[in-house]
Design an enzyme around this catalytic site. Structure first.
Site: not given
Ligand code: CTP
Length: 319
Positions: A132, A242, A293
């Site tokens: 990110n 991620t 998540h």
């Protein structure tokens, strides 16, 4: 493949270690850590049954032409048009083709990195993966600066670059990307509707400024394949984070994977508060069932893998 199943009891026992705040147990496991090469190979082989990271890490130019319409991976009812700019930025071949490394770092964004002194160690790895577009310069002593591969969710434009509302936001973004030289910039552009304008602005800035970064856009099947792998191993993850995606991809390219900045808990083992991100004031959002998540579950899974020598998880100081 018994070697790879994470039984509920294994996960629960690591849970106890974490909740008890058993720093001595955890520290001990870190000090006595040794790679288990046969387990590493076994995991790579099993993941390859679900995805080929070389291919799934990015779609390539020949898969699309400008004007093609695709369905979003996580919202099949909505569609995206492949624009001229996006098409120009698709790689000709996978940016990870034939790339192999002895050691890799996957750097998550937890505040556990602050005051860790891990920067040098992270930078000493052959290949460094970050998430990110996290800032590095101001935190170099703790996180290092080397970035061979960096992810960027479209939401980052809003969150960290003011939605490109003014020229200085755009300049800041261009400066950040220039620092990456020809590293891979990995943009999950096909997941859900909402970020398409941001992706287009990013693409336009890269082209206009002739930036050298090598853009990559994950394949339409990647996230399902990664989820499938973990589900088969009894890790019930709705949507891999991620960080977990990066570990899963890295098993294809790296013999030894070291994870840093993975700590989805608001306190450390001594009870000291830990920021969600090392670089901003975002709050913990991952404890409700509504969140996509399940980072604590992911963490426990990674902790089990650490104890078995499949990867090395660093959650303490490096010096
Ligand atoms: N991470 C972690 N503990 C934290 C924060 C992050 O373990 N306190 C890991 C997660 O694997 C996460 C990765 O570091 O995916 C990168 O962090 P971040 O940029 O915060 O990811 P998110 O944007 O929150 O999650 P995603 O983009 O995957 O939706």
């Amino acid at each position: 493949d018994g070697e790879l199943s994470f039984s509920r009891s294994m996960i629960n026992s690591s849970d106890k270690v974490i909740r008890k705040g058993g720093s001595s147990i955890f520290q001990h496991a870190v000090e006595g850590w040794k790679i288990n090469n046969s387990l590493v190979l076994e995991i790579r082989k099993n993941i390859l049954r679900f995805l080929d990271a070389e291919r799934d890490v990015s779609v390539v130019k020949s898969s699309f032409k400008p004007g093609d319409v695709i369905h979003y991976v996580l919202d099949r009812r909505r569609t995206l048009n492949i624009s001229q700019d996006l098409h120009r930025l698709l790689p000709e071949v996978s940016p990870m083709k034939n790339r192999r490394f002895k050691t890799c770092a996957v750097v998550g964004n937890s505040g556990i990195l602050l005051d860790s002194g891990c920067g040098k160690e992270i930078d000493s790895h052959d290949f460094v993966i970050r998430c990110n577009l996290a800032p590095v310069v101001e935190f170099a002593a703790d996180v290092g600066t080397k970035s061979d591969f960096i992810t960027m969710n479209p939401s980052v434009v809003q969150r960290a670059f003011g939605g490109f509302r003014n020229e200085s936001d755009r300049e800041k973004f261009v400066r950040r990307l220039s620092m990456l030289n020809d590293s891979v910039l990995w943009i999950p552009a096909f997941m859900v509707k909402g970020g398409e304008k941001h992706v287009e602005w990013v693409n336009a800035l890269i082209l206009k400024n002739k930036l050298k970064v090598r853009t990559a856009y994950p394949s339409l099947r990647l996230i399902h394949a990664v989820r499938g792998y973990w589900l088969t191993n009894k890790v019930h993850i709705k949507r891999p984070s991620t960080g977990l995606l990066m570990y899963t991809l890295a098993t294809r390219f790296c013999d030894e994977i070291h994870l840093y900045g993975f700590w989805p808990f608001p306190k450390d083992v001594h009870g000291k508060p830990v920021k969600y991100h090392y670089y901003d004031d975002l709050k913990y959002r991952y404890f409700s069932n509504a969140s996509p998540h399940r980072m604590p579950l992911e963490f426990k899974t990674l902790y089990v893998l650490h104890n078995r020598g499949a990867l090395k998880l660093t959650t303490g100081n490096c010096v």
